[in-house]
Design a protein around this motif. Structure first.
Motif, PDB file in Angstrom:
ATOM      1  N   ASP A   1      27.708  42.473  32.331  1.00 45.43           N
ATOM      2  CA  ASP A   1      28.881  42.017  33.074  1.00 45.43           C
ATOM      3  C   ASP A   1      28.444  41.377  34.385  1.00 45.43           C
ATOM      4  O   ASP A   1      27.890  42.044  35.258  1.00 45.43           O
TER       5      ASP A   1
ATOM      6  N   ARG B   1      30.515  39.874  36.571  1.00 40.77           N
ATOM      7  CA  ARG B   1      31.592  39.783  37.558  1.00 40.77           C
ATOM      8  C   ARG B   1      31.239  40.435  38.889  1.00 40.77           C
ATOM      9  O   ARG B   1      31.693  39.979  39.932  1.00 40.77           O
TER      10      ARG B   1
ATOM     11  N   ALA C   1      33.999  36.286  34.952  1.00 40.15           N
ATOM     12  CA  ALA C   1      35.415  36.055  35.245  1.00 40.15           C
ATOM     13  C   ALA C   1      35.874  34.796  34.518  1.00 40.15           C
ATOM     14  O   ALA C   1      35.102  33.859  34.316  1.00 40.15           O
ATOM     15  N   LYS C   2      37.132  34.781  34.129  1.00 40.43           N
ATOM     16  CA  LYS C   2      37.673  33.654  33.374  1.00 40.43           C
ATOM     17  C   LYS C   2      37.497  32.336  34.140  1.00 40.43           C
ATOM     18  O   LYS C   2      37.176  31.311  33.554  1.00 40.43           O
ATOM     19  N   ASN C   3      37.657  32.373  35.456  1.00 42.37           N
ATOM     20  CA  ASN C   3      37.527  31.142  36.245  1.00 42.37           C
ATOM     21  C   ASN C   3      36.073  30.691  36.417  1.00 42.37           C
ATOM     22  O   ASN C   3      35.811  29.643  36.994  1.00 42.37           O
TER      23      ASN C   3
ATOM     24  N   ASP D   1      41.122  38.785  31.191  1.00 44.98           N
ATOM     25  CA  ASP D   1      40.767  38.009  32.391  1.00 44.98           C
ATOM     26  C   ASP D   1      39.284  37.643  32.436  1.00 44.98           C
ATOM     27  O   ASP D   1      38.746  37.353  33.492  1.00 44.98           O
ATOM     28  N   THR D   2      38.613  37.668  31.271  1.00 48.11           N
ATOM     29  CA  THR D   2      37.188  37.364  31.238  1.00 48.11           C
ATOM     30  C   THR D   2      36.866  36.257  30.230  1.00 48.11           C
ATOM     31  O   THR D   2      37.630  35.988  29.317  1.00 48.11           O
TER      32      THR D   2
END
Length: 77
Positions: free
Chosen positions: A5, A7, A38-40, A68-69
């Motif tokens: 991960d 993030r 992160a999605k963005n 949201d990922t």
């Protein structure tokens, strides 16, 4: 399959490549790593995936979104 991960380190560094390469080094041939961001940050993770396929013994086998990922799954050759 191991999950990594990104993030939590996104705020410290915009380029994930070195972090991901360190995790890939721990894989055995045929091992898979799911890399979550992160999605963005999907475009950044896609750039990392391109770099990895050119420089590391991996191939991207899956990409997708979950809540949201954004994630990619790479397989070690």
């Amino acid at each position: 399959m191991k999950v990594y991960d990104l993030r939590k380190i996104a705020s410290a560094c915009g380029d994930y490549t070195l972090y991901v390469l360190a995790e890939i080094d721990k894989l055995k041939p045929g091992g898979r790593l799911k890399i979550v961001a992160a999605k963005n940050a999907s475009s950044v993770l896609d750039e990392v995936a391109e770099t990895l396929e050119k420089t590391a013994p991996v191939r991207v086998v899956e990409r997708g979104y979950e809540e949201d990922t954004y994630y990619i799954v790479v397989e070690c050759r």
